[in-house]
Design an enzyme around this catalytic site. Structure first.
Site, PDB file in Angstrom:
ATOM      1  N   SER A 142     -44.858 -52.148  70.765  1.00  0.00           N
ATOM      2  CA  SER A 142     -45.212 -50.800  71.231  1.00  0.00           C
ATOM      3  C   SER A 142     -45.189 -50.827  72.755  1.00  0.00           C
ATOM      4  O   SER A 142     -45.292 -51.909  73.363  1.00  0.00           O
ATOM      5  CB  SER A 142     -46.629 -50.475  70.749  1.00  0.00           C
ATOM      6  OG  SER A 142     -47.180 -49.406  71.490  1.00  0.00           O
ATOM      7  N   TYR A 155     -55.648 -52.057  69.234  1.00  0.00           N
ATOM      8  CA  TYR A 155     -54.194 -51.848  69.146  1.00  0.00           C
ATOM      9  C   TYR A 155     -53.484 -52.510  70.324  1.00  0.00           C
ATOM     10  O   TYR A 155     -52.484 -53.215  70.146  1.00  0.00           O
ATOM     11  CB  TYR A 155     -53.920 -50.342  69.114  1.00  0.00           C
ATOM     12  CG  TYR A 155     -52.496 -49.958  68.811  1.00  0.00           C
ATOM     13  CD1 TYR A 155     -52.055 -49.827  67.500  1.00  0.00           C
ATOM     14  CD2 TYR A 155     -51.582 -49.692  69.831  1.00  0.00           C
ATOM     15  CE1 TYR A 155     -50.737 -49.450  67.204  1.00  0.00           C
ATOM     16  CE2 TYR A 155     -50.274 -49.323  69.553  1.00  0.00           C
ATOM     17  CZ  TYR A 155     -49.862 -49.190  68.241  1.00  0.00           C
ATOM     18  OH  TYR A 155     -48.565 -48.812  67.967  1.00  0.00           O
TER      19      TYR A 155
HETATM   20  P1  NAD Z   1     -46.866 -44.988  59.698  1.00  0.00           P
HETATM   21  O1  NAD Z   1     -48.322 -44.764  59.517  1.00  0.00           O
HETATM   22  O2  NAD Z   1     -45.904 -43.881  59.402  1.00  0.00           O
HETATM   23  O3  NAD Z   1     -46.389 -46.260  58.861  1.00  0.00           O
HETATM   24  C1  NAD Z   1     -47.153 -47.448  58.807  1.00  0.00           C
HETATM   25  C2  NAD Z   1     -46.697 -48.278  57.634  1.00  0.00           C
HETATM   26  O4  NAD Z   1     -47.537 -49.429  57.557  1.00  0.00           O
HETATM   27  C3  NAD Z   1     -46.828 -47.542  56.294  1.00  0.00           C
HETATM   28  O5  NAD Z   1     -45.757 -47.874  55.435  1.00  0.00           O
HETATM   29  C4  NAD Z   1     -48.141 -48.099  55.747  1.00  0.00           C
HETATM   30  O6  NAD Z   1     -48.237 -48.030  54.331  1.00  0.00           O
HETATM   31  C5  NAD Z   1     -48.035 -49.531  56.233  1.00  0.00           C
HETATM   32  N1  NAD Z   1     -49.324 -50.205  56.184  1.00  0.00           N
HETATM   33  C6  NAD Z   1     -50.494 -49.852  56.787  1.00  0.00           C
HETATM   34  N2  NAD Z   1     -51.475 -50.699  56.418  1.00  0.00           N
HETATM   35  C7  NAD Z   1     -50.915 -51.599  55.566  1.00  0.00           C
HETATM   36  C8  NAD Z   1     -51.405 -52.708  54.851  1.00  0.00           C
HETATM   37  N3  NAD Z   1     -52.694 -53.075  54.907  1.00  0.00           N
HETATM   38  N4  NAD Z   1     -50.555 -53.403  54.066  1.00  0.00           N
HETATM   39  C9  NAD Z   1     -49.247 -53.032  53.966  1.00  0.00           C
HETATM   40  N5  NAD Z   1     -48.728 -51.995  54.631  1.00  0.00           N
HETATM   41  C10 NAD Z   1     -49.548 -51.296  55.420  1.00  0.00           C
HETATM   42  O7  NAD Z   1     -46.702 -45.493  61.202  1.00  0.00           O
HETATM   43  P2  NAD Z   1     -45.440 -45.634  62.194  1.00  0.00           P
HETATM   44  O8  NAD Z   1     -45.683 -44.723  63.324  1.00  0.00           O
HETATM   45  O9  NAD Z   1     -44.167 -45.563  61.447  1.00  0.00           O
HETATM   46  O10 NAD Z   1     -45.699 -47.093  62.726  1.00  0.00           O
HETATM   47  C11 NAD Z   1     -44.909 -48.220  62.335  1.00  0.00           C
HETATM   48  C12 NAD Z   1     -45.042 -49.315  63.386  1.00  0.00           C
HETATM   49  O11 NAD Z   1     -44.540 -48.815  64.629  1.00  0.00           O
HETATM   50  C13 NAD Z   1     -46.496 -49.732  63.644  1.00  0.00           C
HETATM   51  O12 NAD Z   1     -46.539 -51.130  63.846  1.00  0.00           O
HETATM   52  C14 NAD Z   1     -46.840 -49.005  64.928  1.00  0.00           C
HETATM   53  O13 NAD Z   1     -47.845 -49.649  65.655  1.00  0.00           O
HETATM   54  C15 NAD Z   1     -45.505 -49.043  65.643  1.00  0.00           C
HETATM   55  N6  NAD Z   1     -45.381 -48.032  66.691  1.00  0.00           N
HETATM   56  C16 NAD Z   1     -45.429 -46.702  66.388  1.00  0.00           C
HETATM   57  C17 NAD Z   1     -45.304 -45.773  67.421  1.00  0.00           C
HETATM   58  C18 NAD Z   1     -45.323 -44.307  67.163  1.00  0.00           C
HETATM   59  O14 NAD Z   1     -45.361 -43.553  68.143  1.00  0.00           O
HETATM   60  N7  NAD Z   1     -45.291 -43.853  65.935  1.00  0.00           N
HETATM   61  C19 NAD Z   1     -45.153 -46.211  68.742  1.00  0.00           C
HETATM   62  C20 NAD Z   1     -45.112 -47.566  68.998  1.00  0.00           C
HETATM   63  C21 NAD Z   1     -45.223 -48.471  67.968  1.00  0.00           C
END
Ligand code: NAD
Length: 259
Positions: A142, A155
Protein backbone atom coordinates in the site's frame (compact mmCIF):
# COMPACT_ATOMS: atom_id res chain seq x y z
CA UNK A 1 -1.44 -14.77 -23.35
CA UNK A 2 1.23 -13.93 -20.79
CA UNK A 3 0.46 -16.56 -18.14
CA UNK A 4 -0.64 -19.56 -20.18
CA UNK A 5 -0.49 -22.80 -18.19
CA UNK A 6 0.64 -21.09 -14.98
CA UNK A 7 -0.87 -21.98 -11.59
CA UNK A 8 -1.68 -19.01 -9.35
CA UNK A 9 -2.93 -18.65 -5.79
CA UNK A 10 -4.43 -15.28 -4.85
CA UNK A 11 -5.37 -14.71 -1.21
CA UNK A 12 -8.34 -12.46 -0.53
CA UNK A 13 -9.68 -12.88 -4.07
CA UNK A 14 -13.39 -13.04 -3.33
CA UNK A 15 -13.62 -9.24 -3.54
CA UNK A 16 -11.96 -6.04 -4.71
CA UNK A 17 -8.36 -6.02 -5.96
CA UNK A 18 -7.80 -9.76 -5.38
CA UNK A 19 -10.84 -10.68 -7.47
CA UNK A 20 -9.62 -8.31 -10.20
CA UNK A 21 -6.20 -10.01 -10.16
CA UNK A 22 -7.77 -13.49 -10.26
CA UNK A 23 -9.81 -12.43 -13.31
CA UNK A 24 -6.83 -10.84 -15.04
CA UNK A 25 -4.67 -13.93 -14.41
CA UNK A 26 -7.38 -16.24 -15.81
CA UNK A 27 -7.76 -13.95 -18.85
CA UNK A 28 -4.02 -14.40 -19.43
CA UNK A 29 -4.35 -18.20 -19.30
CA UNK A 30 -3.57 -19.07 -15.67
CA UNK A 31 -5.40 -21.59 -13.50
CA UNK A 32 -6.38 -19.79 -10.29
CA UNK A 33 -6.90 -20.91 -6.70
CA UNK A 34 -9.11 -18.29 -5.08
CA UNK A 35 -9.36 -17.58 -1.36
CA UNK A 36 -11.23 -15.21 0.90
CA UNK A 37 -14.23 -14.79 3.11
CA UNK A 38 -17.81 -14.14 2.09
CA UNK A 39 -21.29 -15.56 1.74
CA UNK A 40 -21.35 -18.83 -0.25
CA UNK A 41 -23.48 -17.23 -3.00
CA UNK A 42 -21.05 -14.30 -3.37
CA UNK A 43 -18.07 -16.66 -3.50
CA UNK A 44 -19.80 -18.73 -6.18
CA UNK A 45 -20.50 -15.56 -8.17
CA UNK A 46 -16.85 -14.49 -7.87
CA UNK A 47 -15.67 -17.94 -9.01
CA UNK A 48 -18.09 -17.80 -11.95
CA UNK A 49 -16.59 -14.47 -13.06
CA UNK A 50 -13.05 -15.90 -12.99
CA UNK A 51 -14.18 -19.16 -14.66
CA UNK A 52 -15.51 -17.25 -17.68
CA UNK A 53 -12.01 -17.26 -19.15
CA UNK A 54 -11.96 -21.04 -19.47
CA UNK A 55 -9.08 -21.94 -17.15
CA UNK A 56 -9.41 -24.09 -14.02
CA UNK A 57 -10.65 -22.24 -10.94
CA UNK A 58 -10.69 -23.57 -7.38
CA UNK A 59 -11.52 -22.03 -4.02
CA UNK A 60 -9.93 -22.56 -0.61
CA UNK A 61 -11.60 -21.01 2.43
CA UNK A 62 -8.45 -20.87 4.60
CA UNK A 63 -8.69 -18.11 7.18
CA UNK A 64 -5.63 -15.83 6.96
CA UNK A 65 -5.70 -15.54 10.75
CA UNK A 66 -4.50 -19.14 11.10
CA UNK A 67 -1.05 -20.33 10.02
CA UNK A 68 -2.06 -24.01 9.95
CA UNK A 69 -4.94 -23.35 7.56
CA UNK A 70 -2.65 -21.25 5.34
CA UNK A 71 0.02 -23.96 5.07
CA UNK A 72 -2.68 -26.55 4.31
CA UNK A 73 -4.08 -24.29 1.56
CA UNK A 74 -0.69 -24.05 -0.18
CA UNK A 75 -0.12 -27.81 0.15
CA UNK A 76 -3.57 -28.58 -1.29
CA UNK A 77 -3.06 -26.20 -4.22
CA UNK A 78 0.24 -27.91 -5.04
CA UNK A 79 -1.35 -31.34 -4.71
CA UNK A 80 -4.43 -30.55 -6.81
CA UNK A 81 -2.66 -28.54 -9.53
CA UNK A 82 0.80 -30.15 -9.44
CA UNK A 83 2.70 -27.00 -8.48
CA UNK A 84 2.38 -23.30 -7.66
CA UNK A 85 3.94 -20.78 -10.04
CA UNK A 86 2.49 -17.51 -8.78
CA UNK A 87 1.57 -16.49 -5.23
CA UNK A 88 -0.24 -13.23 -4.58
CA UNK A 89 -0.58 -12.17 -0.95
CA UNK A 90 -3.51 -9.80 -1.18
CA UNK A 91 -5.87 -10.46 1.76
CA UNK A 92 -6.18 -7.43 3.97
CA UNK A 93 -8.39 -5.57 6.41
CA UNK A 94 -8.37 -2.06 7.84
CA UNK A 95 -9.36 -0.38 11.10
CA UNK A 96 -9.18 3.34 11.81
CA UNK A 97 -8.80 4.56 15.39
CA UNK A 98 -6.60 6.81 17.55
CA UNK A 99 -3.67 4.82 18.98
CA UNK A 100 -4.76 5.18 22.61
CA UNK A 101 -8.12 3.56 21.94
CA UNK A 102 -7.03 1.23 19.13
CA UNK A 103 -8.76 -2.09 19.94
CA UNK A 104 -6.12 -4.68 20.81
CA UNK A 105 -7.94 -7.43 18.93
CA UNK A 106 -8.04 -5.25 15.80
CA UNK A 107 -4.27 -4.68 16.03
CA UNK A 108 -3.72 -8.44 16.31
CA UNK A 109 -6.05 -9.24 13.39
CA UNK A 110 -4.53 -6.62 11.07
CA UNK A 111 -0.98 -7.77 11.77
CA UNK A 112 -2.04 -11.41 11.27
CA UNK A 113 -4.03 -10.94 8.04
CA UNK A 114 -2.04 -8.13 6.38
CA UNK A 115 1.46 -9.29 7.33
CA UNK A 116 1.84 -12.67 9.04
CA UNK A 117 -0.34 -14.52 6.53
CA UNK A 118 2.19 -13.59 3.81
CA UNK A 119 4.97 -15.08 5.93
CA UNK A 120 2.99 -18.32 6.17
CA UNK A 121 2.11 -18.55 2.44
CA UNK A 122 5.67 -17.70 1.35
CA UNK A 123 7.18 -20.13 3.87
CA UNK A 124 4.95 -22.90 2.50
CA UNK A 125 5.33 -22.06 -1.21
CA UNK A 126 9.09 -21.43 -1.40
CA UNK A 127 10.32 -25.07 -1.20
CA UNK A 128 8.39 -26.00 -4.38
CA UNK A 129 9.41 -22.81 -6.19
CA UNK A 130 13.07 -23.29 -5.21
CA UNK A 131 13.02 -26.92 -6.38
CA UNK A 132 11.65 -25.84 -9.78
CA UNK A 133 13.91 -22.76 -9.89
CA UNK A 134 10.90 -20.64 -10.88
CA UNK A 135 8.27 -18.61 -9.12
CA UNK A 136 6.63 -15.26 -8.70
CA UNK A 137 5.60 -13.81 -5.34
CA UNK A 138 3.62 -10.57 -5.30
CA UNK A 139 2.70 -8.87 -2.05
CA UNK A 140 -0.14 -6.35 -2.05
CA UNK A 141 1.31 -3.58 0.10
CA UNK A 142 0.00 0.00 0.00
CA UNK A 143 1.09 3.62 -0.16
CA UNK A 144 1.00 3.01 3.59
CA UNK A 145 4.07 0.76 3.18
CA UNK A 146 6.01 3.93 2.34
CA UNK A 147 4.26 6.68 4.26
CA UNK A 148 1.87 6.99 7.22
CA UNK A 149 -1.51 8.45 8.07
CA UNK A 150 -2.88 9.13 11.53
CA UNK A 151 -5.30 6.60 13.06
CA UNK A 152 -4.06 3.67 10.95
CA UNK A 153 -1.33 2.40 13.29
CA UNK A 154 -1.82 -1.32 12.70
CA UNK A 155 -2.32 -1.03 8.93
CA UNK A 156 0.72 1.21 8.45
CA UNK A 157 2.86 -1.04 10.66
CA UNK A 158 1.71 -4.18 8.81
CA UNK A 159 2.27 -2.69 5.35
CA UNK A 160 5.73 -1.35 6.26
CA UNK A 161 6.46 -4.87 7.54
CA UNK A 162 5.23 -6.42 4.30
CA UNK A 163 7.57 -4.14 2.33
CA UNK A 164 10.49 -5.36 4.46
CA UNK A 165 9.43 -9.00 4.07
CA UNK A 166 9.31 -8.47 0.29
CA UNK A 167 12.90 -7.24 0.16
CA UNK A 168 14.19 -10.01 2.43
CA UNK A 169 12.51 -12.80 0.44
CA UNK A 170 13.75 -11.25 -2.82
CA UNK A 171 17.36 -11.35 -1.59
CA UNK A 172 17.07 -14.92 -0.30
CA UNK A 173 15.69 -16.18 -3.63
CA UNK A 174 17.54 -13.93 -6.06
CA UNK A 175 19.74 -16.69 -7.47
CA UNK A 176 17.06 -19.37 -7.82
CA UNK A 177 14.72 -17.79 -10.36
CA UNK A 178 12.05 -16.74 -7.88
CA UNK A 179 11.09 -13.06 -7.69
CA UNK A 180 9.30 -11.26 -4.87
CA UNK A 181 7.86 -7.78 -5.37
CA UNK A 182 5.32 -5.51 -3.74
CA UNK A 183 2.59 -3.40 -5.29
CA UNK A 184 1.68 -0.28 -3.36
CA UNK A 185 -1.63 1.21 -4.47
CA UNK A 186 -2.97 4.50 -3.29
CA UNK A 187 -6.75 4.67 -2.92
CA UNK A 188 -8.48 2.11 -5.11
CA UNK A 189 -12.29 2.13 -5.18
CA UNK A 190 -13.07 -1.24 -3.54
CA UNK A 191 -15.32 -2.39 -0.66
CA UNK A 192 -12.40 -1.80 1.74
CA UNK A 193 -12.23 1.91 0.83
CA UNK A 194 -15.98 2.36 0.38
CA UNK A 195 -16.40 1.03 3.95
CA UNK A 196 -14.19 3.80 5.34
CA UNK A 197 -16.20 6.67 3.84
CA UNK A 198 -19.23 6.53 6.19
CA UNK A 199 -16.91 6.22 9.24
CA UNK A 200 -14.87 9.22 8.12
CA UNK A 201 -18.04 11.23 7.41
CA UNK A 202 -19.44 10.40 10.85
CA UNK A 203 -16.20 11.04 12.76
CA UNK A 204 -15.77 14.48 11.16
CA UNK A 205 -19.49 15.37 10.86
CA UNK A 206 -19.17 15.87 7.10
CA UNK A 207 -21.14 14.47 4.15
CA UNK A 208 -20.03 11.25 2.46
CA UNK A 209 -19.27 13.24 -0.70
CA UNK A 210 -16.98 15.52 1.34
CA UNK A 211 -15.37 12.44 2.88
CA UNK A 212 -14.66 11.01 -0.61
CA UNK A 213 -13.05 14.33 -1.60
CA UNK A 214 -11.00 14.32 1.60
CA UNK A 215 -9.71 10.82 0.88
CA UNK A 216 -8.69 11.88 -2.63
CA UNK A 217 -6.93 14.97 -1.30
CA UNK A 218 -3.98 12.65 -0.52
CA UNK A 219 -3.82 11.52 -4.15
CA UNK A 220 -2.45 14.26 -6.46
CA UNK A 221 -4.39 12.95 -9.49
CA UNK A 222 -7.63 13.36 -7.42
CA UNK A 223 -8.79 10.10 -9.00
CA UNK A 224 -9.25 6.68 -7.48
CA UNK A 225 -6.95 4.02 -8.95
CA UNK A 226 -8.96 1.26 -10.66
CA UNK A 227 -8.83 -2.43 -9.79
CA UNK A 228 -7.96 -3.17 -13.44
CA UNK A 229 -4.92 -0.86 -13.29
CA UNK A 230 -3.54 -2.70 -10.23
CA UNK A 231 -4.31 -6.09 -11.79
CA UNK A 232 -2.44 -5.16 -14.98
CA UNK A 233 0.73 -4.54 -12.95
CA UNK A 234 0.28 -7.88 -11.16
CA UNK A 235 0.04 -9.64 -14.55
CA UNK A 236 3.26 -7.95 -15.67
CA UNK A 237 5.14 -8.85 -12.47
CA UNK A 238 3.96 -12.46 -12.86
CA UNK A 239 5.10 -12.64 -16.49
CA UNK A 240 8.39 -13.87 -17.97
CA UNK A 241 9.30 -10.28 -18.90
CA UNK A 242 9.57 -9.38 -15.20
CA UNK A 243 12.29 -11.98 -14.48
CA UNK A 244 14.96 -9.42 -13.50
CA UNK A 245 12.61 -7.41 -11.29
CA UNK A 246 12.83 -8.46 -7.65
CA UNK A 247 12.74 -6.69 -4.30
CA UNK A 248 10.87 -3.77 -5.88
CA UNK A 249 7.92 -1.92 -4.40
CA UNK A 250 5.80 -0.39 -7.16
CA UNK A 251 3.68 2.65 -6.33
CA UNK A 252 0.33 2.85 -8.14
CA UNK A 253 -0.87 5.84 -6.17
CA UNK A 254 -1.53 8.80 -8.47
CA UNK A 255 1.57 10.54 -7.13
CA UNK A 256 0.72 10.26 -3.42
CA UNK A 257 4.16 9.10 -2.23
CA UNK A 258 5.97 11.54 -4.54
CA UNK A 259 4.88 14.41 -2.31
P1 NAD B 1 -11.58 -5.95 -0.02
O1 NAD B 1 -12.18 -5.77 1.33
O2 NAD B 1 -12.42 -5.71 -1.23
O3 NAD B 1 -10.96 -7.41 -0.16
C1 NAD B 1 -10.22 -8.01 0.89
C2 NAD B 1 -10.14 -9.50 0.65
O4 NAD B 1 -9.46 -10.09 1.75
C3 NAD B 1 -11.52 -10.17 0.57
O5 NAD B 1 -11.52 -11.20 -0.39
C4 NAD B 1 -11.68 -10.74 1.98
O6 NAD B 1 -12.57 -11.85 2.04
C5 NAD B 1 -10.25 -11.16 2.25
N1 NAD B 1 -10.02 -11.39 3.67
C6 NAD B 1 -10.21 -10.54 4.71
N2 NAD B 1 -9.96 -11.18 5.87
C7 NAD B 1 -9.62 -12.45 5.56
C8 NAD B 1 -9.27 -13.59 6.31
N3 NAD B 1 -9.22 -13.57 7.65
N4 NAD B 1 -8.99 -14.74 5.66
C9 NAD B 1 -9.05 -14.80 4.30
N5 NAD B 1 -9.38 -13.75 3.54
C10 NAD B 1 -9.65 -12.60 4.16
O7 NAD B 1 -10.28 -5.03 -0.03
P2 NAD B 1 -9.33 -4.47 -1.20
O8 NAD B 1 -9.45 -3.00 -1.19
O9 NAD B 1 -9.54 -5.22 -2.46
O10 NAD B 1 -7.92 -4.81 -0.57
C11 NAD B 1 -7.09 -5.87 -1.05
C12 NAD B 1 -5.65 -5.61 -0.63
O11 NAD B 1 -5.22 -4.38 -1.23
C13 NAD B 1 -5.49 -5.43 0.89
O12 NAD B 1 -4.28 -6.04 1.29
C14 NAD B 1 -5.40 -3.92 1.05
O13 NAD B 1 -4.69 -3.55 2.19
C15 NAD B 1 -4.67 -3.55 -0.23
N6 NAD B 1 -4.83 -2.14 -0.60
C16 NAD B 1 -6.07 -1.64 -0.90
C17 NAD B 1 -6.18 -0.29 -1.25
C18 NAD B 1 -7.49 0.32 -1.61
O14 NAD B 1 -7.52 1.54 -1.75
N7 NAD B 1 -8.54 -0.44 -1.77
C19 NAD B 1 -5.04 0.52 -1.26
C20 NAD B 1 -3.81 -0.03 -0.95
C21 NAD B 1 -3.72 -1.37 -0.62
Amino acid sequence: MQLEGKIALVTGSTSGIGLGIAEAFAREGADVVMNGLGKPADIEAAMARVSEHGTRVAYDGANMLHGGEIAAMVAKAEEDFGRLDILVNNAGIQHVSPIESFPIEKWDQIIAINLTSAFHTIRAAVPGMKARKAGRIINMASAHSLTASPYKAAYVAAKHGLAGLTKTVALELAEVGVTCNAISPGFVWTPLVAGQIPDLARSQSISEEAARKQVLSRQPTRQFVTIEQVAALAVFLASEAAAPITGANYSVDGGWTAE
